[in-house]
Design a protein around this motif. Structure first.
Motif, PDB file in Angstrom:
ATOM      1  N   MET A   1       0.866  -1.509   0.092  1.00  0.00           N
ATOM      2  CA  MET A   1       0.316   0.110   0.065  1.00  0.00           C
ATOM      3  C   MET A   1       0.784   0.885  -0.248  1.00  0.00           C
ATOM      4  SD  MET A   1      -1.389   0.808   3.659  1.00  0.00           S
ATOM      5  CE  MET A   1      -0.700   0.483   5.077  1.00  0.00           C
ATOM      6  N   TYR A   2       0.284   1.896  -0.732  1.00  0.00           N
ATOM      7  CA  TYR A   2       1.475   3.677  -0.277  1.00  0.00           C
ATOM      8  C   TYR A   2       0.862   3.920   0.272  1.00  0.00           C
ATOM      9  CZ  TYR A   2       2.185   3.061  -5.655  1.00  0.00           C
ATOM     10  OH  TYR A   2       2.785   3.278  -6.353  1.00  0.00           O
ATOM     11  N   VAL A   3       2.085   4.494   1.121  1.00  0.00           N
ATOM     12  CA  VAL A   3       2.183   5.535   2.791  1.00  0.00           C
ATOM     13  C   VAL A   3       2.286   6.465   2.131  1.00  0.00           C
ATOM     14  CG1 VAL A   3       3.775   6.063   4.805  1.00  0.00           C
ATOM     15  CG2 VAL A   3       3.183   3.546   3.757  1.00  0.00           C
ATOM     16  N   CYS A   4       3.380   6.768   1.326  1.00  0.00           N
ATOM     17  CA  CYS A   4       3.533   8.490   1.797  1.00  0.00           C
ATOM     18  C   CYS A   4       3.023   8.582  -0.458  1.00  0.00           C
ATOM     19  CB  CYS A   4       4.677   9.080   1.847  1.00  0.00           C
ATOM     20  SG  CYS A   4       5.143  10.419   0.542  1.00  0.00           S
ATOM     21  N   VAL A   5       2.093   9.985  -0.043  1.00  0.00           N
ATOM     22  CA  VAL A   5       1.156   9.413  -2.024  1.00  0.00           C
ATOM     23  C   VAL A   5       2.543  10.735  -2.911  1.00  0.00           C
ATOM     24  CG1 VAL A   5      -0.816   9.758  -3.879  1.00  0.00           C
ATOM     25  CG2 VAL A   5      -0.739   8.440  -1.198  1.00  0.00           C
TER      26      VAL A   5
END
Length: 61
Positions: A1-5
């Motif tokens: 999953m993306y944590v920092c978009v």
């Protein structure tokens, strides 16, 4: 999953960085720029750091 978009950093990227020696949010910011954009990822990134370090300590024991 993306944590920092903002920087397109995933949880896998963060875990790999921790396994490579990153052990706090400041180092993660330096390494990837996590938290330096909008900042909404900082709490999640810190949680991932804490969990990964705990896992590492648990399995090392």
């Amino acid at each position: 999953m993306y944590v920092c978009v903002c920087r397109a950093i995933t949880d896998t990227d963060i875990e790999a960085a921790i396994d490579g020696g990153v052990n706090d949010l400041a180092q993660l910011e330096e390494h990837f720029g996590v938290g330096t954009g909008c900042g909404t990822c900082r709490e999640t990134a810190q949680t991932l750091i804490n969990q990964r370090i705990q896992e590492t300590q648990y399995y090392a024991a």
